[in-house]
Motif scaffolding. Structure first.
Motif, PDB file in Angstrom:
ATOM      1  N   ARG A  45       2.279   1.717  -3.493  1.00  0.00           N
ATOM      2  CA  ARG A  45       1.426   2.556  -4.311  1.00  0.00           C
ATOM      3  C   ARG A  45       1.082   3.927  -3.978  1.00  0.00           C
ATOM      4  N   GLN A  46       0.991   4.251  -2.881  1.00  0.00           N
ATOM      5  CA  GLN A  46       1.050   5.749  -2.442  1.00  0.00           C
ATOM      6  C   GLN A  46       2.171   6.436  -3.141  1.00  0.00           C
ATOM      7  N   GLU A  88       2.125   7.546  -6.457  1.00  0.00           N
ATOM      8  CA  GLU A  88       1.248   8.740  -6.910  1.00  0.00           C
ATOM      9  C   GLU A  88       2.036  10.222  -6.639  1.00  0.00           C
ATOM     10  N   ALA A 123       0.905  -1.176   0.074  1.00  0.00           N
ATOM     11  CA  ALA A 123      -0.049   0.111  -0.131  1.00  0.00           C
ATOM     12  C   ALA A 123       0.885   1.510  -0.038  1.00  0.00           C
ATOM     13  N   VAL A 124       2.056   1.268   0.574  1.00  0.00           N
ATOM     14  CA  VAL A 124       2.628   2.450   0.614  1.00  0.00           C
ATOM     15  C   VAL A 124       3.372   2.638  -0.527  1.00  0.00           C
TER      16      VAL A 124
END
Length: 324
Positions: A296-297, A300, A293-294
């Protein structure tokens, strides 16, 4: 799949295993530079495998081992074998200055490294000594021949083209690459750190035009490894030329890569400062799901493009600190 906010698929990680090098190339590490990361700050092999494993689960298919000089990292072939065994990783490659390559080539091949990029800016011994700060050409050539014998193909020669330094050596390098069936890649210097900004920039567009005419080069559609080069080849396929032009014709719209430095910092762009420190999270016990998840962030944060032309003094870190 990892996709940034500009619709680019991120499927390529350039992994720095050390920021140290046994050469001091004039466009990379300043003479006398000693501000290297301490070994306790380096990601361990277990930590590297966790991060790259997370990337492969998110769709990354290509990993390149870089530095500094990656062959200075102890047991590098062990790490290569661990990474090449990760499910979903299709392409494990390595960039090297080749000074240590003669003794490592067979082990790298056995570990699953599929191909090499070798830095070689001239075939003139005096020029290499001037550029690298060491009389290193014989070692580099020995390493290249050992890699060829070990079957580490294709081998790409990375030649940083510099006005007044090696611009007259390009045709000789073409002949060398034709003789040994190497791919030649010409690279423009980038204004990273004081060393990069002081390098003698050479616009590769006129050089490409000259080589196209001289050797009858035709454009190729294949990327030959997923990197930023555009490729040209002779009609008989005996010679392939790649050009990497971050200044004269940038390729940001198709950028598919991020860089992981030896200290665990994930950099989104060579020419910008967006980054994420993964080492503290890893050592605090982050779960695999949260690590994904990190990442993926972090993707961004990837900017639309570099600003080397607009703000050439913006990036103060040297290439070896980011990962080549």
């Amino acid at each position: 799949m990892l996709e940034d906010r500009f619709g680019r698929r991120i499927d390529y990680v350039r992994l720095s295993v050390t920021d140290r090098c046994d050469l001091r190339c004039s466009y990379c590490i300043p003479k006398g530079f000693k501000d290297f990361e301490e070994p306790e700050h380096w990601l361990t092999f277990d930590e590297i495998e966790r991060v790259i494993g997370a990337f492969t689960r998110l769709g990354t298919r290509r990993v390149r081992l870089t530095g500094g000089e990656p062959l200075l990292r102890r047991d590098i072939s062990t790490l290569a074998a661990r990474l090449s065994a990760l499910p979903g990783l299709d392409d494990l490659s390595l960039s090297t200055n080749a000074t240590q390559l003669a003794r490592h080539a067979p082990a790298l091949k056995a570990a699953g490294v599929s191909r090499l990029n070798v830095s070689l800016d001239s075939l003139r011994r005096d020029c290499i000594t001037e550029v690298t700060g060491r009389d290193s050409l014989p070692q580099i050539l020995d390493g290249l021949m050992a890699a060829k014998q070990a079957g580490l193909t294709p081998i790409k020669i990375n030649m940083v083209a510099m006005q007044g330094v090696n611009h007259d050596d390009i045709e000789a390098m073409v002949g060398f690459c034709i003789e040994h069936q190497f791919i030649l890649r010409l690279i423009e210097t980038m204004p990273m750190g004081d060393t990069g900004r002081s390098a003698q920039y050479l616009d590769l567009q006129p050089v490409l035009a000259r080589l196209r005419d001289s050797f009858g080069l035709r454009p190729q559609t294949a990327t030959l490894g997923g990197g930023p080069a555009s490729y040209w080849s002779t009609a008989d396929g005996r010679f392939t030329l790649g050009v990497i032009t971050p200044i004269s014709q940038h390729f940001c719209a198709t950028c598919n890569r991020v860089r992981l430095s030896v200290d665990g910092t994930l950099y989104m762009c060579l020419g910008q400062e967006e980054s994420l420190a993964l080492r503290p999270l890893l050592r605090a016990g982050i779960s695999d799901a949260d690590l994904e998840a990190v990442i993926r962030q972090a993707i961004e944060l990837k900017p639309e493009r570099h600003e080397f032309l607009e703000t050439p003094g913006k990036v103060v870190r040297i290439m070896a600190k980011t990962g080549g």
